[in-house]
Scaffold this active site. Sequence first.
Site, short mmCIF file in Angstrom:
data_model
loop_
_atom_site.label_atom_id
_atom_site.label_comp_id
_atom_site.label_asym_id
_atom_site.label_seq_id
_atom_site.Cartn_x
_atom_site.Cartn_y
_atom_site.Cartn_z
CB CYS A 48 1.29 -2.11 4.71
SG CYS A 48 1.32 -3.10 6.22
CG HIS B 233 11.21 -26.34 12.96
ND1 HIS B 233 11.00 -25.63 14.12
CD2 HIS B 233 12.55 -26.52 12.86
CE1 HIS B 233 12.17 -25.37 14.69
NE2 HIS B 233 13.13 -25.90 13.94
CG ASP C 198 -0.36 0.24 2.53
OD1 ASP C 198 0.87 0.41 2.60
OD2 ASP C 198 -1.11 0.28 3.53
CG HIS D 140 12.66 -22.26 13.48
ND1 HIS D 140 12.92 -21.80 14.75
CD2 HIS D 140 13.82 -22.80 13.03
CE1 HIS D 140 14.20 -22.04 15.06
NE2 HIS D 140 14.77 -22.65 14.02
CB THR E 26 2.97 -1.73 10.82
OG1 THR E 26 1.76 -2.36 10.33
CG2 THR E 26 2.64 -0.37 11.40
C1 RB5 Z 1 -2.00 2.75 6.35
O1 RB5 Z 1 -2.08 3.98 6.94
C2 RB5 Z 1 -1.53 1.74 7.38
O2 RB5 Z 1 -2.56 1.46 8.28
C3 RB5 Z 1 -1.03 0.49 6.72
O3 RB5 Z 1 0.01 0.81 5.84
C4 RB5 Z 1 -0.49 -0.59 7.60
O4 RB5 Z 1 0.47 -0.10 8.48
C5 RB5 Z 1 -1.47 -1.44 8.26
O5 RB5 Z 1 -1.14 -2.37 9.01
#
Ligand code: RB5
Length: 149
Positions: free
Chosen positions: A65, A133, A8, A98, A67
């Site tokens: 994304c 595993h 994203d 693993h 995070t």
């Molecule tokens: C987008 O703002 C953010 O929520 C997305 O990139 C991600 O971090 C979601 O887990």
Amino acid sequence: MKIAIGCDQGGLVLKTAVKACIESLGHTFVDFGTDTEKSCDYPDFALTVAEKVADGTFDKGILLCGTGIGMAICANKVKGIRAATCADEFSAKATAAHNDSNILTMGGRVVDTALAQKIVTLWLTTPYEGGRHQRRLDKIAAVENKYFK
Ligand code: RB5
């Protein structure tokens, strides 16, 4: 290996570095977007990549994304997907060895491009160890069979 990539807007900054890394290791990729900084919904890209890994069209997937977490949450809803969020080198190696993870997720707001390339390299070059595993992965598959339609 054939690798499906998706992101994203929060993961866009990592994507160019990740693609270069994949190519330098001799693998190929298809980029399923997004390609702009316009706000979009990460589950759309997670689903596309996860389905293509789960059905065998691609060997592995990489989802990026802000995070890495939302991508992993969504991808792990697809039967057969073992998506792992990594922000350090030890975890990248451990999840390949693993968990036999078939999707790697990272956050563009968590790791920089240099660390992302190290993580991708370790994840793609570390073999799955099997053995004890596999027993654990079989138990994960049993959970899927209990709850997935
Ligand atoms: C987008 O703002 C953010 O929520 C997305 O990139 C991600 O971090 C979601 O887990």
